[in-house]
Scaffold this motif. Structure first.
Motif, PDB file in Angstrom:
ATOM      1  N   UNK A  94      11.869   1.885  -5.473  1.00 47.39           N
ATOM      2  CA  UNK A  94      10.876   1.283  -6.366  1.00 47.39           C
ATOM      3  C   UNK A  94      10.343  -0.001  -5.729  1.00 47.39           C
ATOM      4  N   UNK A  95       9.198  -0.474  -6.219  1.00 47.58           N
ATOM      5  CA  UNK A  95       8.600  -1.669  -5.638  1.00 47.58           C
ATOM      6  C   UNK A  95       8.923  -2.900  -6.470  1.00 47.58           C
ATOM      7  N   UNK A  96       8.225  -4.012  -6.204  1.00 46.91           N
ATOM      8  CA  UNK A  96       8.498  -5.285  -6.855  1.00 46.91           C
ATOM      9  C   UNK A  96       8.118  -5.300  -8.336  1.00 46.91           C
ATOM     10  N   UNK A 129      -4.072   4.124  -3.823  1.00 53.00           N
ATOM     11  CA  UNK A 129      -4.400   4.791  -2.570  1.00 53.00           C
ATOM     12  C   UNK A 129      -3.337   4.530  -1.519  1.00 53.00           C
ATOM     13  N   UNK A 130      -3.222   5.446  -0.558  1.00 48.29           N
ATOM     14  CA  UNK A 130      -2.167   5.313   0.442  1.00 48.29           C
ATOM     15  C   UNK A 130      -2.389   4.070   1.295  1.00 48.29           C
ATOM     16  N   UNK A 131      -3.650   3.707   1.540  1.00 51.86           N
ATOM     17  CA  UNK A 131      -3.939   2.486   2.292  1.00 51.86           C
ATOM     18  C   UNK A 131      -3.568   1.236   1.523  1.00 51.86           C
ATOM     19  N   UNK A 132      -3.800   1.262   0.210  1.00 49.70           N
ATOM     20  CA  UNK A 132      -3.426   0.127  -0.645  1.00 49.70           C
ATOM     21  C   UNK A 132      -1.915  -0.036  -0.679  1.00 49.70           C
ATOM     22  N   UNK A 133      -1.196   1.076  -0.789  1.00 54.36           N
ATOM     23  CA  UNK A 133       0.270   1.032  -0.813  1.00 54.36           C
ATOM     24  C   UNK A 133       0.807   0.408   0.475  1.00 54.36           C
ATOM     25  N   UNK A 169       2.651  -3.277   0.928  1.00 57.17           N
ATOM     26  CA  UNK A 169       4.038  -3.282   1.405  1.00 57.17           C
ATOM     27  C   UNK A 169       4.250  -4.253   2.559  1.00 57.17           C
ATOM     28  N   UNK A 170       3.172  -4.601   3.294  1.00 58.75           N
ATOM     29  CA  UNK A 170       3.304  -5.518   4.420  1.00 58.75           C
ATOM     30  C   UNK A 170       3.841  -6.886   3.989  1.00 58.75           C
ATOM     31  N   UNK A 171       3.541  -7.277   2.755  1.00 57.72           N
ATOM     32  CA  UNK A 171       3.967  -8.587   2.269  1.00 57.72           C
ATOM     33  C   UNK A 171       5.473  -8.642   2.019  1.00 57.72           C
ATOM     34  N   UNK A 187      12.991  -7.396   3.679  1.00 52.02           N
ATOM     35  CA  UNK A 187      13.917  -6.277   3.856  1.00 52.02           C
ATOM     36  C   UNK A 187      13.584  -5.048   3.046  1.00 52.02           C
ATOM     37  N   UNK A 188      12.407  -4.998   2.402  1.00 48.35           N
ATOM     38  CA  UNK A 188      12.045  -3.835   1.580  1.00 48.35           C
ATOM     39  C   UNK A 188      11.312  -2.816   2.451  1.00 48.35           C
ATOM     40  N   UNK A 189      12.039  -2.234   3.384  1.00 44.90           N
ATOM     41  CA  UNK A 189      11.472  -1.332   4.390  1.00 44.90           C
ATOM     42  C   UNK A 189      10.944  -0.034   3.807  1.00 44.90           C
TER      43      UNK A 189
END
Length: 288
Positions: A69-71, A236-240, A244-246, A251-253
């Protein structure tokens, strides 16, 4: 002697079972099932991809959430499938438009005289002379970004290579004896194009369409990643990948790994399908 004959027959049978046509059909079937599964599941996911749950944020991949899951506590598997389905829709629509443009311009350049050929060739050189990503950004930005801007940018920037291929095929075909005989018999140019030329270039058109598809998906993802594509509220996959780069430094690989793997798997699979189709219609490799 019998053993040698048996081995030879067995080897021939094995080679026959793994010929180019069988491999192509296998890749095509697997690719179609993969594409359909992602598209259908991603469409059915609905609001799950954007639903937040702060009690489950930043979870590592596990049984309940295979992609973690994300933030905001959003399920990354649902977001990845939803984002990939959006990319597939956009890529498919844009690649079909681009392939149709290529077919029309390629046929026009080869059949409508030197002036038309020179004009279309000049446009091909112009489009190919501009860095591709820069051209995509300029078109998308000029059209107000968003889904419409992405589709138009991808569609009107991917036709030159396929146009050259179709133009070359038709120019060679015009020198064929049966085309010259049809002209001497008084058949119109339109009838010759429809009856004799289109069936000949159709395989090249289909291969070009399949090969355009992964490029369209990648460039849609690249535009969205840079902020010139889909709006932020759409997963969108580009938005995801951009978001995620941030969090990679924290450590959230898993936020970037799994969406990236799904994107590259889709692109490589359809590139493989297109390459196999191209080999199958090539007379030098059709008998492999």
């Amino acid at each position: 002697m019998n053993n040698t004959s048996s081995v030879t027959v067995l080897q021939k049978y094995q080679r026959k079972g793994l010929n180019q046509r069988s491999q192509t059909l296998m890749y095509l079937a697997f690719g179609s099932i993969f594409l359909l599964a992602i598209t259908v599941i991603g469409t059915l996911v609905g609001d799950i991809a954007i639903t937040t749950n702060f009690t489950q944020k930043n979870f590592l991949p596990h049984m309940a959430h295979p992609f973690g899951t994300d933030w905001l506590g959003r399920d990354m598997l649902s977001r990845t499938l939803k984002g990939m389905s959006i990319s597939i829709y956009i890529g498919l629509f844009a690649s079909v438009i681009s392939a149709v443009i290529a077919a029309v311009l390629g046929a026009a350049a080869a059949t409508l005289g030197r002036k038309v050929d020179a004009t279309i060739t000049w446009f091909i050189d112009l489009v190919m002379g501009i860095p591709h990503l820069l051209l995509l950004i300029l078109i998308s930005y000029a059209l107000g970004r968003g889904t419409f801007g992405v589709v138009v940018a991808v569609a009107i920037s991917h036709w030159p290579v396929l146009t050259r291929i179709i133009r070359g095929e038709i120019l060679q075909l015009k020198e064929a004896n049966y085309i010259k005989i049809a002209e001497k018999l008084g058949q119109s140019k339109m009838k010759i194009v429809v009856k004799h030329m289109i069936p000949h270039v159709l395989p090249q058109f289909l291969v070009g369409l399949v090969l355009l598809f992964p490029h369209a998906i990648l460039h849609e993802a690249a535009l969205t990643f840079l902020g010139f594509g889909l709006p932020p509220e759409q997963p969108g996959i580009g938005i995801i990948l951009s978001e995620s780069m941030k969090y990679l430094s924290l450590g959230m690989w898993w936020l970037a790994l799994f969406p990236g793997v799904v994107l590259m798997t889709t692109v490589l699979l359809f590139d493989l399908v297109g390459g196999s189709l191209r080999k199958m219609i090539d007379p030098h490799s059709a008998q492999e």
